[in-house]
Design a protein around this motif. Structure first.
Motif, PDB file in Angstrom:
ATOM      1  N   CYS A 195      -9.170   2.996   5.893  1.00 54.50           N
ATOM      2  CA  CYS A 195      -8.097   3.047   5.137  1.00 54.50           C
ATOM      3  C   CYS A 195      -8.259   4.180   3.832  1.00 54.50           C
ATOM      4  O   CYS A 195      -7.789   4.797   3.247  1.00 54.50           O
ATOM      5  N   CYS A 229       0.772  -1.241  -0.080  1.00 57.80           N
ATOM      6  CA  CYS A 229      -0.182  -0.138   0.013  1.00 57.80           C
ATOM      7  C   CYS A 229       0.755   1.526   0.261  1.00 57.80           C
ATOM      8  O   CYS A 229       0.349   2.286  -0.788  1.00 57.80           O
ATOM      9  N   CYS A 261      -2.553   2.578   6.149  1.00 55.03           N
ATOM     10  CA  CYS A 261      -2.717   1.672   5.299  1.00 55.03           C
ATOM     11  C   CYS A 261      -2.412   0.260   6.726  1.00 55.03           C
ATOM     12  O   CYS A 261      -2.224  -1.331   5.931  1.00 55.03           O
ATOM     13  N   SER A 271      -2.831  -3.450   0.759  1.00 51.48           N
ATOM     14  CA  SER A 271      -2.778  -3.503   1.823  1.00 51.48           C
ATOM     15  C   SER A 271      -3.764  -4.698   2.200  1.00 51.48           C
ATOM     16  O   SER A 271      -4.562  -4.835   2.136  1.00 51.48           O
ATOM     17  N   CYS A 329      -6.028   1.133  -0.742  1.00 44.15           N
ATOM     18  CA  CYS A 329      -5.879   0.360   0.226  1.00 44.15           C
ATOM     19  C   CYS A 329      -6.272  -1.176  -0.022  1.00 44.15           C
ATOM     20  O   CYS A 329      -5.933  -2.304   0.744  1.00 44.15           O
TER      21      CYS A 329
END
Length: 99
Positions: A78, A51, A70, A99, A96
């Protein structure tokens, strides 16, 4: 009684033979599906680092808020945190998801 045993053994052997013959067919169908399927199966797990790297690649330096975003376990949080830290919405969504 002997006939029943012969039928049972024959049925077991037939089931075993059918089960074994399905293995090469599955391998062929996976290979025929192409490299896209193979790449999906080998995809590495994503992480908060992915991310942040994505954000950095798009000109957004790492800040404590962006690092926190993240590391968030909830994608909506996020995105909201990244948008609040002046990250473009489309970049925030993609980051996002990484992640």
């Amino acid at each position: 009684m002997r006939i029943l045993k012969i039928i049972a053994v024959s049925g077991s052997l037939a089931a075993l033979a059918m089960g074994m013959s399905a293995l090469p067919a599955q391998a062929v169908s996976a290979a025929a599906a192409g490299p896209a399927v193979a790449s999906v199966q080998r995809a590495a797990p994503q992480s908060p680092d992915d991310c942040l790297l994505y954000l950095n690649d798009h000109g957004y330096p790492s800040t404590p808020a962006r690092v926190s975003a993240c590391n968030s376990l909830v994608e909506a949080f996020c995105i909201e945190i990244l948008e609040d830290s002046e990250v473009l919405s489309s970049v925030a969504v993609t980051a996002c998801r990484l992640s």
